[in-house]
Motif scaffolding. Structure first.
Motif, mmCIF file in Angstrom:
data_model
loop_
_atom_site.group_PDB
_atom_site.id
_atom_site.type_symbol
_atom_site.label_atom_id
_atom_site.label_comp_id
_atom_site.label_asym_id
_atom_site.label_seq_id
_atom_site.Cartn_x
_atom_site.Cartn_y
_atom_site.Cartn_z
ATOM 1 N N ASN A 267 2.102 -16.571 47.258
ATOM 2 C CA ASN A 267 3.206 -17.315 46.430
ATOM 3 C C ASN A 267 2.984 -18.258 45.342
ATOM 4 O O ASN A 267 3.520 -18.167 44.507
ATOM 5 N N ASP A 268 1.804 -18.902 45.535
ATOM 6 C CA ASP A 268 1.329 -19.794 44.656
ATOM 7 C C ASP A 268 -0.409 -19.965 44.329
ATOM 8 O O ASP A 268 -0.720 -20.336 45.180
ATOM 9 N N PHE A 269 -0.747 -18.933 43.313
ATOM 10 C CA PHE A 269 -2.069 -18.905 43.302
ATOM 11 C C PHE A 269 -2.907 -20.194 43.377
ATOM 12 O O PHE A 269 -4.140 -20.049 43.712
ATOM 13 N N SER A 270 -2.404 -21.114 42.692
ATOM 14 C CA SER A 270 -3.104 -22.450 42.789
ATOM 15 C C SER A 270 -3.622 -22.753 44.371
ATOM 16 O O SER A 270 -4.573 -23.507 44.356
ATOM 17 N N ASP A 401 -0.797 -17.452 37.247
ATOM 18 C CA ASP A 401 -0.576 -16.458 38.339
ATOM 19 C C ASP A 401 -1.715 -15.364 38.199
ATOM 20 O O ASP A 401 -1.764 -14.333 38.401
ATOM 21 N N ASN A 402 -2.971 -15.896 37.882
ATOM 22 C CA ASN A 402 -4.273 -15.128 37.589
ATOM 23 C C ASN A 402 -5.328 -15.760 38.395
ATOM 24 O O ASN A 402 -5.343 -16.863 38.170
ATOM 25 N N VAL A 403 -6.287 -15.045 39.108
ATOM 26 C CA VAL A 403 -7.291 -15.429 39.902
ATOM 27 C C VAL A 403 -8.325 -14.585 39.500
ATOM 28 O O VAL A 403 -8.263 -13.409 39.607
ATOM 29 N N ALA A 404 -9.564 -15.057 39.722
ATOM 30 C CA ALA A 404 -10.854 -14.002 39.660
ATOM 31 C C ALA A 404 -12.095 -14.981 40.294
ATOM 32 O O ALA A 404 -11.896 -16.053 40.062
ATOM 33 N N PHE A 413 -14.284 -9.776 41.183
ATOM 34 C CA PHE A 413 -12.889 -9.404 41.803
ATOM 35 C C PHE A 413 -11.886 -10.227 40.770
ATOM 36 O O PHE A 413 -11.959 -11.420 40.575
ATOM 37 N N ALA A 414 -10.675 -9.632 40.391
ATOM 38 C CA ALA A 414 -9.625 -10.200 39.577
ATOM 39 C C ALA A 414 -8.153 -9.743 40.051
ATOM 40 O O ALA A 414 -8.206 -8.367 40.457
ATOM 41 N N MET A 415 -7.185 -10.674 40.149
ATOM 42 C CA MET A 415 -5.822 -10.002 40.396
ATOM 43 C C MET A 415 -4.864 -11.076 39.728
ATOM 44 O O MET A 415 -5.210 -12.188 39.310
ATOM 45 N N THR A 416 -3.692 -10.310 39.346
ATOM 46 C CA THR A 416 -2.647 -10.891 38.710
ATOM 47 C C THR A 416 -1.519 -10.496 39.371
ATOM 48 O O THR A 416 -1.195 -9.434 39.674
ATOM 49 N N LYS A 417 -0.360 -11.506 39.115
ATOM 50 C CA LYS A 417 0.831 -11.420 39.905
ATOM 51 C C LYS A 417 1.743 -10.257 39.158
ATOM 52 O O LYS A 417 2.540 -9.694 39.909
ATOM 53 N N TYR A 418 1.566 -10.276 37.909
ATOM 54 C CA TYR A 418 2.641 -9.424 37.245
ATOM 55 C C TYR A 418 2.233 -8.328 36.314
ATOM 56 O O TYR A 418 2.902 -7.952 35.345
ATOM 57 N N GLU A 462 -0.391 -2.128 41.284
ATOM 58 C CA GLU A 462 -1.735 -2.588 41.937
ATOM 59 C C GLU A 462 -2.522 -3.634 41.082
ATOM 60 O O GLU A 462 -3.473 -2.926 40.418
ATOM 61 N N PRO A 463 -1.887 -4.647 40.494
ATOM 62 C CA PRO A 463 -2.514 -5.501 39.601
ATOM 63 C C PRO A 463 -3.776 -6.169 40.156
ATOM 64 O O PRO A 463 -3.895 -7.376 40.379
ATOM 65 N N VAL A 464 -4.557 -5.139 40.364
ATOM 66 C CA VAL A 464 -5.952 -5.913 41.010
ATOM 67 C C VAL A 464 -7.247 -5.230 40.234
ATOM 68 O O VAL A 464 -7.046 -4.008 39.894
ATOM 69 N N PHE A 465 -8.152 -5.935 40.179
ATOM 70 C CA PHE A 465 -9.565 -5.283 39.375
ATOM 71 C C PHE A 465 -10.660 -5.632 40.321
ATOM 72 O O PHE A 465 -10.704 -6.846 40.778
#
Ligand code: LAG
Ligand code: CA
Length: 474
Positions: A267-270, A401-404, A413-418, A462-465
């Motif tokens: 819900n909140d990547f932070s 909304d991005n984390v890696a 690994f990385a993913m983004t919400k949108y 699937e916004p995943v890397f």
């Protein structure tokens, strides 16, 4: 001693909830083995209540009638065939063990294996158990014999959980019978047990029962002297006297706070930065059996909670993929069926039967089965988790909304919400060209001499890397 799975480095358990043994055997061969899953948690294999008047709900399998291997999922011959075929492709079987109780009071009749029983008389001749094998009434402090007060440890462990007749774990005979059941399936080649309702059992009783179990069967490919793998269902969200720590001497514990933190974090990547919160009493990584959702909380049972399930679609994919990329705990993923109400049993042709799992041409499931474990990004991250096992989280990056993050120098690994992200990040990996796993190598990624790489995600679904050392495609 009880917290080690024997999976040749494979890192993920899948719960094939309510699947039949014949379907699990096939799934091991056609999918779980090739995709390097560690094990399958199967639904309780023992004889259970047939709750026909409630429409054969899933929870009838949490009401044991005997330890005969005759259940809605199949008979003993089918169970044996499943264990053998899964073991042959390196996928182990974990039995869901319901040993805190037998059926609910008021129930009587005949179980799924043909045994008669009468709960009010505490009569279960299929074991056999009788009156003296249930917790003496004077050890339960509540006025009606039921559990109400979770701040009272004696009440939680000695009274009846939702009206279920409570086995007396302090009795040598009960310990003997339960360990015979465990030894029976150990002989057949299973790797271990998920113990239901452990919070409602005394750790000392579990220690005694587990002490009576055999080492794993070397004929099934387990090393000599290997103890069975145990994880205990202890619903500890903080705030009660019974904690997961009470059970560390008997194995791992289910960590329900993990799924909550994943839901909050998606819900909140932070909030994704401190998934393991020791201050909240969460089990340390080497004691945790962690999961995003389970068969109870995905339908509001067992306390429910803030959790993500398959019904959350992309957010669920993000939660499970992040969990698989993370270094915390031993991971279990859920594989569900669709349902309209929280009691509903698995897809069925009626009469308490269970339908076959349907596999579509594109590899997804049909016939009412969700098969989250076959969702592309989730399957690929199971492979990633194996490849990076033993490394820790480094190069943490989170912005909006991005984390890696990287896993040592083995994976990134990385993913983004949108669904859209492009940024140069430090991967911690050796220079080279890598296959991006979620795209099955359609995307090739260049890691520069300084470890940086352009990380691009353009995928709404699937916004995943994910990239890792030695990860080709499979
Ligand atoms: C658990 N944890 O320790 C699970 O979180 C919980 O979901 C299990 O209950 C419980 N142990 C017993 O294994 C499940 C269902 C209950 C169901 C129970 C027994 O969540 O809803 O209770 O299994 O089948 C059902 C009825 C109750 C009734 C009871 C006894 O729903 O209304 O009182 O049976 O007849
Ligand atoms: Ca109990």
């Amino acid at each position: 001693a009880y917290d080690t799975p024997y999976c040749d480095g494979r890192q993920t358990i899948v719960h094939l909830f309510e699947w039949k043994w014949t379907d699990i055997a096939a799934e091991c061969e056609r999918f779980l083995g090739p995709n390097e899953f560690c094990a399958v948690q199967v639904s309780p294999p023992m004889e259970h209540l047939l709750a026909s008047s409630s429409g054969y709900p899933w929870w009838q399998r949490y009401q044991p009638i005997s330890y005969k291997l005759e259940s809605r999922s199949g008979n003993e011959a089918e169970f044996i065939d499943m264990v053998n075929r899964c073991n042959a492709v390196g996928v182990r079987i974990i039995v869901d063990a319901v040993v805190n109780h037998m059926t609910g009071i008021g129930q009587s009749g005949t179980g799924s294996g043909g045994s008669s029983f009468n709960a009010d008389n505490r009569d279960f001749p299929g074991v056999p158990y009788g009156y003296n094998d249930f917790t003496p009434r004077d050890q339960c402090p509540s006025s009606d014999g039921q559990i109400h007060d979770y701040s009272n440890v004696n009440e939680v462990r000695n009274c009846m959980l939702v009206g279920l007749t409570d086995l007396y774990g302090g009795s040598d005979y009960v310990r003997q019978k339960v360990s015979e059941y465990f030894n029976h399936v150990i002989d057949l080649g299973v790797m271990g047990f998920r113990v239901d309702a452990s919070k409602h059992m005394w750790p000392g009783d579990l220690e005694a029962i587990q002490g009576l179990t055999k080492d794993l069967n070397t004929d099934a490919g387990f090393p000599a002297g290997a103890r069975p793998f145990f994880y205990h269902e202890v619903i500890d969200q903080g705030g009660e006297p019974i904690t997961v720590q009470d059970y560390f001497s008997v194995g791992r514990t289910t960590e329900f706070r993990f799924g909550k933190k994943i839901a909050w974090g998606v819900n909140d990547f932070s909030q994704l930065g401190n998934i393991y919160d020791a201050g909240w009493g969460m089990a340390p990584s080497d004691k945790a059996l962690n999961f995003v959702d389970n068969h109870d909380n995905q339908r509001g049972h067992g306390g429910g909670g803030d959790i993500l399930t398959f019904q959350n679609g992309k957010d669920y994919t993000l939660g499970v993929c992040f969990s698989l990329a993370h270094d915390y705990g031993f991971m279990r993923i859920m594989s569900s069926y669709y349902f309209d109400n929280s009691d509903q049993g698995p897809p069925s042709g009626g009469g308490g039967s269970t339908s076959d799992v349907v596999i579509n041409d594109d590899g997804t499931c049909g016939g009412g089965w969700v098969c989250e474990h076959r969702w592309n990004a989730i399957t690929q991250m199971v492979r990633f988790r194996n490849a990076v096992a033993g490394t820790s989280i480094e190069n943490w990056y989170q912005e909006g909304d991005n984390v890696a993050f990287s896993r040592g120098n083995k994976g990134f690994f990385a993913m983004t919400k949108y669904g859209s992200f492009d940024k140069t990040l430090q991967t911690g990996l050796p220079a080279g060209t890598y296959c991006e796993l979620i795209s099955h190598c359609a995307n090739q990624v260049t890691v520069n001499a300084d470890g940086t790489a352009m990380v691009s995600i353009h995928n709404e679904q699937e916004p995943v890397f994910a990239i890792c050392v030695g990860c080709g495609d499979g």
